[in-house]
Design a protein around this motif. Structure first.
Motif, PDB file in Angstrom:
ATOM      1  N   UNK A   1      53.797   9.448  -2.192  1.00 37.80           N
ATOM      2  CA  UNK A   1      53.663  10.371  -3.303  1.00 37.80           C
ATOM      3  C   UNK A   1      54.396   9.844  -4.540  1.00 37.80           C
ATOM      4  N   UNK A   2      55.562   9.261  -4.335  1.00 39.83           N
ATOM      5  CA  UNK A   2      56.315   8.717  -5.464  1.00 39.83           C
ATOM      6  C   UNK A   2      55.552   7.587  -6.134  1.00 39.83           C
ATOM      7  N   UNK A   3      54.746   6.880  -5.348  1.00 36.32           N
ATOM      8  CA  UNK A   3      53.964   5.771  -5.897  1.00 36.32           C
ATOM      9  C   UNK A   3      52.648   6.248  -6.509  1.00 36.32           C
ATOM     10  N   UNK A   4      52.424   7.554  -6.502  1.00 31.29           N
ATOM     11  CA  UNK A   4      51.253   8.102  -7.177  1.00 31.29           C
ATOM     12  C   UNK A   4      49.994   8.163  -6.349  1.00 31.29           C
ATOM     13  N   UNK A   5      50.112   7.995  -5.018  1.00 34.44           N
ATOM     14  CA  UNK A   5      48.923   8.107  -4.162  1.00 34.44           C
ATOM     15  C   UNK A   5      48.627   9.588  -3.956  1.00 34.44           C
ATOM     16  N   UNK A   6      47.475  10.093  -4.431  1.00 35.24           N
ATOM     17  CA  UNK A   6      47.141  11.503  -4.213  1.00 35.24           C
ATOM     18  C   UNK A   6      46.919  11.773  -2.725  1.00 35.24           C
ATOM     19  N   UNK A   7      47.441  12.895  -2.260  1.00 33.65           N
ATOM     20  CA  UNK A   7      47.420  13.198  -0.833  1.00 33.65           C
ATOM     21  C   UNK A   7      46.983  14.642  -0.603  1.00 33.65           C
ATOM     22  N   UNK A   8      46.110  14.829   0.400  1.00 36.00           N
ATOM     23  CA  UNK A   8      45.839  16.160   0.946  1.00 36.00           C
ATOM     24  C   UNK A   8      46.412  16.159   2.350  1.00 36.00           C
ATOM     25  N   UNK A   9      47.364  17.055   2.591  1.00 35.23           N
ATOM     26  CA  UNK A   9      48.101  17.052   3.847  1.00 35.23           C
ATOM     27  C   UNK A   9      47.872  18.349   4.613  1.00 35.23           C
ATOM     28  N   UNK A  10      47.197  18.237   5.771  1.00 37.01           N
ATOM     29  CA  UNK A  10      47.099  19.352   6.711  1.00 37.01           C
ATOM     30  C   UNK A  10      48.226  19.178   7.715  1.00 37.01           C
ATOM     31  N   UNK A  11      49.065  20.192   7.850  1.00 39.24           N
ATOM     32  CA  UNK A  11      50.271  19.998   8.660  1.00 39.24           C
ATOM     33  C   UNK A  11      50.815  21.327   9.166  1.00 39.24           C
ATOM     34  N   UNK A  12      51.226  21.364  10.453  1.00 43.64           N
ATOM     35  CA  UNK A  12      51.878  22.536  11.020  1.00 43.64           C
ATOM     36  C   UNK A  12      53.379  22.529  10.735  1.00 43.64           C
ATOM     37  N   UNK A  13      53.946  21.335  10.545  1.00 39.68           N
ATOM     38  CA  UNK A  13      55.369  21.231  10.266  1.00 39.68           C
ATOM     39  C   UNK A  13      55.611  21.623   8.807  1.00 39.68           C
ATOM     40  N   UNK A  14      56.125  22.821   8.620  1.00 42.86           N
ATOM     41  CA  UNK A  14      56.246  23.380   7.279  1.00 42.86           C
ATOM     42  C   UNK A  14      57.186  22.570   6.398  1.00 42.86           C
ATOM     43  N   UNK A  15      58.296  22.112   6.952  1.00 43.50           N
ATOM     44  CA  UNK A  15      59.262  21.354   6.151  1.00 43.50           C
ATOM     45  C   UNK A  15      58.657  20.029   5.683  1.00 43.50           C
ATOM     46  N   UNK A  16      57.922  19.364   6.555  1.00 48.44           N
ATOM     47  CA  UNK A  16      57.263  18.114   6.169  1.00 48.44           C
ATOM     48  C   UNK A  16      56.252  18.381   5.057  1.00 48.44           C
ATOM     49  N   UNK A  17      55.464  19.440   5.223  1.00 43.95           N
ATOM     50  CA  UNK A  17      54.389  19.723   4.263  1.00 43.95           C
ATOM     51  C   UNK A  17      54.932  19.980   2.863  1.00 43.95           C
ATOM     52  N   UNK A  18      55.939  20.838   2.758  1.00 39.98           N
ATOM     53  CA  UNK A  18      56.402  21.181   1.412  1.00 39.98           C
ATOM     54  C   UNK A  18      57.261  20.074   0.805  1.00 39.98           C
ATOM     55  N   UNK A  19      57.810  19.190   1.663  1.00 30.81           N
ATOM     56  CA  UNK A  19      58.565  18.048   1.130  1.00 30.81           C
ATOM     57  C   UNK A  19      57.637  17.044   0.469  1.00 30.81           C
ATOM     58  N   UNK A  20      56.397  16.973   0.932  1.00 30.39           N
ATOM     59  CA  UNK A  20      55.469  15.949   0.452  1.00 30.39           C
ATOM     60  C   UNK A  20      54.459  16.477  -0.571  1.00 30.39           C
ATOM     61  N   UNK A  21      54.508  17.775  -0.869  1.00 27.17           N
ATOM     62  CA  UNK A  21      53.457  18.366  -1.699  1.00 27.17           C
ATOM     63  C   UNK A  21      53.985  18.922  -3.012  1.00 27.17           C
ATOM     64  N   UNK A  22      53.079  19.030  -3.974  1.00 24.30           N
ATOM     65  CA  UNK A  22      53.337  19.729  -5.233  1.00 24.30           C
ATOM     66  C   UNK A  22      52.707  21.115  -5.217  1.00 24.30           C
ATOM     67  N   UNK A  23      51.606  21.224  -4.461  1.00 25.37           N
ATOM     68  CA  UNK A  23      50.844  22.464  -4.411  1.00 25.37           C
ATOM     69  C   UNK A  23      50.588  22.849  -2.957  1.00 25.37           C
ATOM     70  N   UNK A  24      50.463  24.149  -2.731  1.00 25.86           N
ATOM     71  CA  UNK A  24      50.206  24.678  -1.390  1.00 25.86           C
ATOM     72  C   UNK A  24      48.958  25.544  -1.434  1.00 25.86           C
ATOM     73  N   UNK A  25      48.085  25.336  -0.451  1.00 21.52           N
ATOM     74  CA  UNK A  25      46.931  26.197  -0.240  1.00 21.52           C
ATOM     75  C   UNK A  25      46.985  26.698   1.195  1.00 21.52           C
ATOM     76  N   UNK A  26      46.789  27.997   1.389  1.00 17.83           N
ATOM     77  CA  UNK A  26      46.796  28.569   2.730  1.00 17.83           C
ATOM     78  C   UNK A  26      45.368  28.952   3.109  1.00 17.83           C
ATOM     79  N   UNK A  27      44.957  28.450   4.274  1.00 21.08           N
ATOM     80  CA  UNK A  27      43.607  28.677   4.771  1.00 21.08           C
ATOM     81  C   UNK A  27      43.657  29.683   5.917  1.00 21.08           C
ATOM     82  N   UNK A  28      42.820  30.706   5.841  1.00 25.48           N
ATOM     83  CA  UNK A  28      42.722  31.703   6.910  1.00 25.48           C
ATOM     84  C   UNK A  28      41.258  32.056   7.113  1.00 25.48           C
TER      85      UNK A  28
END
Length: 251
Positions: free
Chosen positions: A195-222
């Motif tokens: 992410x620091x190198x500017x690679x855009x990422x879409x991250x599906x993840x159950x580990x909440x701490x990992x997900x929010x550490x690597x993201x700028x935006x959050x989308x919740x799917x239900x």
């Protein structure tokens, strides 16, 4: 008559085209609809986390974006190019790469052979040499067969395999799945560095701490639909969102 000076033209700076745009996406399996009009935008250089309970359609979303699951409605754009309904290899050439859940390495190939095959994509900043610098443990095992690697090393290999395609956007499906906590920390560091190198990422993840550490935006799917979207800071400030839609706190 003296000529009147003309005003200098005003330069218009168009907003950059997002690497990935999903609009009204619907898809499913065997006549059963799973996704219901999903909208998702990945701004340039950003990380977007897709969170949700099990069975809500997160993996189906990534597989539909890549073309593994047929689209019923809506569209997918990569760098402004519509790729909806295109063959998987066409979507990949447009700039999308996926790191699948469960790693799925080529068991009969060595690390080196896997990366040699992956490097046949478009040239760019990611090379095998750079990957070995980024993942020293892979460099030490480059002659080993992929099925002889640890789970963490296999995850590094499939991430590296995707990066050698020099993607416009990288899709990561549960990269922490089945890994020991210490290895999860290493994978998290890798994603944050990307992410620091500017690679855009879409991250599906159950580990909440990992997900929010690597993201700028959050989308919740239900139940196949986006029920909440916001920045990571907005998500952190709204504990009720995590409890209501994910069944967990944020601490």
């Amino acid at each position: 008559m003296t000529a009147q000076p003309t005003a200098a033209p005003v330069e218009e700076h168009a907003d950059p085209v997002p690497p990935l745009v999903v609009r009204g996406l619907a898809s499913g399996y065997g006549g059963t609809q799973i996704l219901h009009g999903v909208d998702l935008t990945v701004p340039a250089g950003s990380g977007v986390a897709v969170l949700g309970r099990n069975g809500m359609g997160k993996t189906t979303l990534l597989q539909t974006i890549m073309g593994f699951v047929p689209t019923m409605a809506g569209e997918v754009q990569v760098d402004g190019r519509r790729v909806t309904g295109e063959a998987i290899h066409t979507v990949a050439r447009a700039g999308l790469r996926i790191v699948p859940q469960g790693r799925r390495v080529f068991s009969s190939l060595t690390v080196e052979e896997t990366l040699q095959i992956s490097a046949r994509g478009p040239a760019g900043t990611w090379t095998a040499e750079r990957l070995f610098d980024t993942f020293p443990s892979l460099a030490a095992r480059k002659k080993n067969r992929s099925d002889r690697l640890s789970g963490g090393e296999q995850e590094m290999l499939v991430i590296g395999r995707a990066l050698l395609g020099n993607p416009t956007c990288l899709l990561l499906d549960e990269p922490s799945d089945g890994l020991a906590p210490k290895i999860v920390e290493q994978v998290s560091e890798i994603i944050v560095e990307l992410r620091k190198e500017g690679v855009p990422v879409v991250l599906v993840e159950q580990n909440l701490h990992l997900a929010i550490a690597a993201a700028d935006f959050v989308n919740i799917l239900a139940r196949g639909a986006i029920v909440w979207s916001g920045t990571v800071d907005e998500f952190r400030d709204n504990r009720e969102i995590a409890v209501r839609h994910l069944g967990v706190g944020q601490d």
